[in-house]
Motif scaffolding. Structure first.
Motif, mmCIF file in Angstrom:
data_model
loop_
_atom_site.group_PDB
_atom_site.id
_atom_site.type_symbol
_atom_site.label_atom_id
_atom_site.label_comp_id
_atom_site.label_asym_id
_atom_site.label_seq_id
_atom_site.Cartn_x
_atom_site.Cartn_y
_atom_site.Cartn_z
ATOM 1 N N GLN A 217 0.829 -1.206 0.000
ATOM 2 C CA GLN A 217 0.000 0.000 0.000
ATOM 3 C C GLN A 217 0.863 1.255 0.000
ATOM 4 O O GLN A 217 0.555 2.251 -0.675
ATOM 5 C CB GLN A 217 -0.937 -0.002 1.214
ATOM 6 C CG GLN A 217 -2.050 -1.020 1.142
ATOM 7 C CD GLN A 217 -2.959 -0.782 -0.045
ATOM 8 O OE1 GLN A 217 -3.282 0.345 -0.381
ATOM 9 N NE2 GLN A 217 -3.381 -1.867 -0.696
ATOM 10 N N HIS A 218 1.958 1.216 0.766
ATOM 11 C CA HIS A 218 2.867 2.356 0.804
ATOM 12 C C HIS A 218 3.475 2.596 -0.579
ATOM 13 O O HIS A 218 3.593 3.738 -1.028
ATOM 14 C CB HIS A 218 3.984 2.112 1.821
ATOM 15 C CG HIS A 218 3.519 2.111 3.247
ATOM 16 N ND1 HIS A 218 2.516 2.925 3.689
ATOM 17 C CD2 HIS A 218 3.938 1.405 4.330
ATOM 18 C CE1 HIS A 218 2.321 2.731 4.982
ATOM 19 N NE2 HIS A 218 3.174 1.808 5.399
ATOM 20 N N LEU A 219 3.875 1.526 -1.248
ATOM 21 C CA LEU A 219 4.458 1.659 -2.578
ATOM 22 C C LEU A 219 3.437 2.224 -3.564
ATOM 23 O O LEU A 219 3.765 3.091 -4.393
ATOM 24 C CB LEU A 219 4.960 0.296 -3.068
ATOM 25 C CG LEU A 219 6.187 -0.275 -2.353
ATOM 26 C CD1 LEU A 219 6.455 -1.698 -2.835
ATOM 27 C CD2 LEU A 219 7.417 0.597 -2.598
ATOM 28 N N LEU A 220 2.207 1.747 -3.488
ATOM 29 C CA LEU A 220 1.163 2.206 -4.394
ATOM 30 C C LEU A 220 0.893 3.702 -4.194
ATOM 31 O O LEU A 220 0.692 4.443 -5.166
ATOM 32 C CB LEU A 220 -0.117 1.408 -4.171
ATOM 33 C CG LEU A 220 -0.053 -0.075 -4.561
ATOM 34 C CD1 LEU A 220 -1.357 -0.792 -4.208
ATOM 35 C CD2 LEU A 220 0.263 -0.234 -6.044
ATOM 36 N N LYS A 221 0.889 4.158 -2.942
ATOM 37 C CA LYS A 221 0.666 5.581 -2.659
ATOM 38 C C LYS A 221 1.777 6.429 -3.271
ATOM 39 O O LYS A 221 1.526 7.509 -3.814
ATOM 40 C CB LYS A 221 0.604 5.818 -1.154
ATOM 41 C CG LYS A 221 -0.645 5.280 -0.485
ATOM 42 C CD LYS A 221 -0.609 5.519 1.018
ATOM 43 C CE LYS A 221 -1.836 4.939 1.706
ATOM 44 N NZ LYS A 221 -1.780 5.131 3.184
ATOM 45 N N THR A 222 3.011 5.928 -3.173
ATOM 46 C CA THR A 222 4.141 6.663 -3.724
ATOM 47 C C THR A 222 4.026 6.763 -5.242
ATOM 48 O O THR A 222 4.279 7.819 -5.841
ATOM 49 C CB THR A 222 5.465 5.976 -3.341
ATOM 50 O OG1 THR A 222 5.540 5.862 -1.918
ATOM 51 C CG2 THR A 222 6.659 6.764 -3.839
ATOM 52 N N VAL A 223 3.632 5.655 -5.885
ATOM 53 C CA VAL A 223 3.469 5.650 -7.334
ATOM 54 C C VAL A 223 2.356 6.614 -7.757
ATOM 55 O O VAL A 223 2.502 7.372 -8.732
ATOM 56 C CB VAL A 223 3.157 4.231 -7.839
ATOM 57 C CG1 VAL A 223 2.783 4.258 -9.316
ATOM 58 C CG2 VAL A 223 4.351 3.312 -7.604
ATOM 59 N N VAL A 224 1.248 6.608 -7.042
ATOM 60 C CA VAL A 224 0.127 7.502 -7.361
ATOM 61 C C VAL A 224 0.554 8.961 -7.231
ATOM 62 O O VAL A 224 0.222 9.802 -8.072
ATOM 63 C CB VAL A 224 -1.076 7.209 -6.440
ATOM 64 C CG1 VAL A 224 -2.140 8.294 -6.604
ATOM 65 C CG2 VAL A 224 -1.672 5.845 -6.755
#
Length: 284
Positions: A217-224
């Motif tokens: 989830q942390h990685l996805l937030k960074t990508v977004v």
């Protein structure tokens, strides 16, 4: 103790401390300097304690022997400065508090015995206990601030952002990725995208020991966040063990590009940037 009795004790203490001030202050400084093992010079200790001693006598002149009273505000301010200084220099709480408690040892032979004033000594000892505990409280707060600042510095150092190519930046992650660190990664990466004018970012998780739902989830937030800035992200370092864990947890990366190695991710990012790759001539 009634107000009149308290003032009487305070006045007797002022008389004793004033008359024998120079000798008592010097003895106090020697004891404290010795307890610090030479890590603070005698001159510095003498200067610190001379100011505290003078402020202590002035406060007692108000007729109070309660270290919490407003009369002792200057004493507490000086002890705050001393405690923070000791904390920043790596002294222990005990070594810090001894700067106050050592005054008991200095006054005990003078105030207890034949013709002495045990009542005043007990009252003064209670005052020093209060002030000694105050130094420990300040010391603890200062150490917590120092540890917190060092943790932030380490987090900054452990999250570098590097320029891999014109228009391509990389974020190599090592260790556990939590919410606090994700914020640092996100802020540094977004700032690097602006500073370098990059449109491609590679987040390499080769050094991340495990990927669970929270880390994903942390990685996805960074990508977004990067996409909102007009940049595309590639996640590299997807080892077999991590791939199996991601599948088992049912984590969906959607349309985010993932690669096994940083080299593969860089090759992909360069192609997206319009760089022509040639196996014989290299990158053009």
């Amino acid at each position: 103790m009634c107000l009149v009795a308290s003032k009487s004790v305070a006045n007797r203490l002022v008389g004793l401390l004033s008359v024998r001030g120079e000798d008592l202050g010097a003895d106090w400084a020697v004891r404290v300097a010795d307890s610090l093992g030479g890590r603070v010079s005698r001159a510095e200790v003498h200067q610190e304690l001379s100011e505290i001693y003078a402020a202590l006598v002035t406060a007692l002149g108000s007729g109070s022997t309660d270290g919490h009273d407003e009369a002792f505000a200057e004493v507490r301010a000086l002890l705050t400065e001393l405690s923070r200084n000791r904390a920043m220099r790596g002294f222990t709480p005990s070594e810090t508090a001894v700067s106050v408690f050592a005054l008991k040892q200095v006054l005990e032979p003078v105030m207890i015995g034949e013709g002495s004033d045990p009542e005043a000594y007990l009252r003064f000892a209670a005052l020093l206990d209060t002030l000694g505990l105050f130094t420990i409280e300040v010391y603890t707060g200062a150490r917590e601030e120092l540890i917190s600042a060092q943790a932030e510095q380490l987090m900054e150092l452990s999250t570098p952002v590097v320029k891999l190519w014109d228009g391509v930046i990389g974020v190599p992650l090592v260790g556990t990725l939590d919410s606090a660190r994700t914020m640092v990664v996100m802020e540094k990466m977004l700032q690097a995208l602006i500073d370098t004018g990059s449109e491609q970012a590679i987040i390499d998780i080769t050094g991340v020991p495990a990927v669970d739902t929270e880390v994903a989830q942390h990685l996805l937030k960074t990508v977004v966040a990067a996409r909102l800035m007009g940049a595309e992200c590639t996640i590299s370092g997807i080892r077999p063990q991590i791939a199996q864990t991601v599948v088992a947890l049912g984590i969906e990366f959607g349309d985010i590009v993932t690669k096994a190695t940083l080299a593969d991710a860089l090759r992909h990012a360069l192609r997206r940037s319009g760089v022509v790759l040639s196996s014989s001539a290299g990158v053009r």
